[in-house]
Design an enzyme around this catalytic site. Structure first.
Site, PDB file in Angstrom:
ATOM      1  N   CYS A 145      -3.211   0.924   9.894  1.00 31.01           N
ATOM      2  CA  CYS A 145      -4.176  -0.021   9.306  1.00 31.01           C
ATOM      3  C   CYS A 145      -5.242  -0.509  10.276  1.00 31.01           C
ATOM      4  O   CYS A 145      -6.283  -0.979   9.848  1.00 31.01           O
ATOM      5  CB  CYS A 145      -3.442  -1.203   8.701  1.00 31.01           C
ATOM      6  SG  CYS A 145      -2.453  -2.075   9.881  1.00 31.01           S
ATOM      7  N   HIS A 154       0.833  -1.206   0.000  1.00 30.51           N
ATOM      8  CA  HIS A 154       0.000   0.000   0.000  1.00 30.51           C
ATOM      9  C   HIS A 154       0.872   1.262   0.000  1.00 30.51           C
ATOM     10  O   HIS A 154       1.998   1.249   0.514  1.00 30.51           O
ATOM     11  CB  HIS A 154      -0.860   0.060   1.272  1.00 30.51           C
ATOM     12  CG  HIS A 154      -1.958  -0.952   1.338  1.00 30.51           C
ATOM     13  ND1 HIS A 154      -2.223  -1.682   2.469  1.00 30.51           N
ATOM     14  CD2 HIS A 154      -2.880  -1.333   0.417  1.00 30.51           C
ATOM     15  CE1 HIS A 154      -3.268  -2.475   2.245  1.00 30.51           C
ATOM     16  NE2 HIS A 154      -3.677  -2.288   1.008  1.00 30.51           N
TER      17      HIS A 154
HETATM   18  C1  CIR Z   1      -3.796  -7.691   3.680  1.00 35.09           C
HETATM   19  O1  CIR Z   1      -2.920  -8.210   3.005  1.00 35.09           O
HETATM   20  O2  CIR Z   1      -4.779  -7.177   3.172  1.00 35.09           O
HETATM   21  C2  CIR Z   1      -3.657  -7.692   5.177  1.00 35.09           C
HETATM   22  N1  CIR Z   1      -3.004  -8.884   5.602  1.00 35.09           N
HETATM   23  C3  CIR Z   1      -2.862  -6.500   5.636  1.00 35.09           C
HETATM   24  C4  CIR Z   1      -3.565  -5.209   5.381  1.00 35.09           C
HETATM   25  C5  CIR Z   1      -2.834  -4.059   5.969  1.00 35.09           C
HETATM   26  N2  CIR Z   1      -3.562  -2.877   5.708  1.00 35.09           N
HETATM   27  C6  CIR Z   1      -3.056  -1.662   5.784  1.00 35.09           C
HETATM   28  O3  CIR Z   1      -1.886  -1.485   6.053  1.00 35.09           O
HETATM   29  N3  CIR Z   1      -3.868  -0.660   5.520  1.00 35.09           N
END
Ligand code: CIR
Length: 291
Positions: free
Chosen positions: A286, A179
């Site tokens: 997140c 991201h």
């Molecule tokens: C994913 O791969 O979607 C989750 N394991 C991690 C998402 C992390 N999201 C973020 O940093 N906004």
């Protein structure tokens, strides 16, 4: 329009968290320790509770291992919340309870549903960095151009002071970063913490250029470069009472030192060990949405 957030949306850690989507080689990094993950997430939750007026805490969902990463489900700007269609198919079912929980946030008066209004558009909130006057959206393996165009149609409106919505082509700059906010995050309205590596620097330069004046001048955003990529994602509460606060990753001493030296003495710096959430590709922003 840039109002101080008062509410944080949080979501509990799933009992199936160890089955999360991840790019991390868990054979090398070690399997996710669920007890530690739970403790780390609880400490995060307590920290956020202390920095906002109100939290809205959505129950975890055993059917969705990644549900604690609530940031990805929403993009909020002013009084409008977009409920995303996330990039990873297995995560799309996370949004229902988050959307329902928005009824507990009086500041949100307009809820827009991406799947209804823009079929084929995908956005993860981790790709969206909103600064005064500008919203930067990473084009990544999770967020696509249709998603950016949809956000522009929603947010680049008089109700949001015609904020400019910019695409940052992460796939061109760095094919592998999950991201945008893995590389850059806001410390306050003008300062951006940036990973001190070629991808982080390239993303920040692009952000400065596209948000600059029509005469080709750079925007006035200031960088703080940190050597550890994971430490470039900080969770800042510059408006928190009684004390402005920034939450930074523990275990990255060089980056921590730089961040401590960069914030005013009046700020509180909280370090959190997020080792088990990092194994899930999670960072600090997140696990909450600030509204
Ligand atoms: C994913 O791969 O979607 C989750 N394991 C991690 C998402 C992390 N999201 C973020 O940093 N906004």
């Amino acid at each position: 329009m840039f109002q101080a957030p008062k509410v944080a949306v949080l979501r509990g850690l799933s009992t199936s968290f160890a089955q999360c989507v991840t790019s991390i080689d868990l054979n090398a990094a070690g399997a996710i320790n669920m007890q530690k993950a739970q403790e780390q997430h609880e400490r995060y939750t307590e920290t956020v509770r202390a920095c906002v007026e109100k939290t809205v805490e959505v129950e975890s969902d055993s059917a969705h291992p990644d549900c604690c990463f609530v940031e990805d489900t929403l993009v909020v700007c002013g009084a409008t919340a977009v409920v995303n269609s996330m990039g990873h198919q297995t995560r799309r079912g996370e949004v229902g309870p988050v959307r329902a929980a928005l009824s507990q946030v009086p500041a949100i008066t307009n809820i827009r549903i991406m799947t209804d209004e823009a079929p084929g558009a995908h956005i993860d909130g981790g790709d969206v960095l909103t600064m005064p006057g500008h919203q930067f959206v990473g084009l990544s393996n999770r967020s696509n151009l249709k998603g950016v165009e949809y956000l522009r149609s929603v947010f680049s409106t008089p109700a949001n002071n015609n904020i400019q919505v910019h695409a940052i082509d992460m796939l061109k700059i760095t094919g592998t970063t999950l991201h945008l906010k893995c590389l850059v995050s806001a410390l306050n309205q003008s300062t951006i913490v940036v990973a001190d590596n070629p991808a982080g620097r390239a993303v920040f330069e692009e952000m400065k250029l596209i948000s600059g004046g029509t005469n080709g001048s750079d925007s006035s955003f200031l960088p703080i470069y940190v050597p550890d990529e994971v430490a470039a994602n900080v969770l800042a509460f510059p408006w928190a009472l009684p004390q402005p606060t920034v939450v930074v990753q523990a275990n990255f001493p060089e980056s921590e030192k730089i961040l401590r030296a960069s914030v005013p003495d009046s700020w509180k710096v909280v370090t959190l060990d997020m080792s088990e959430l990092i194994k899930a590709d999670g960072a600090l922003t997140c696990c909450s949405v600030l509204i």
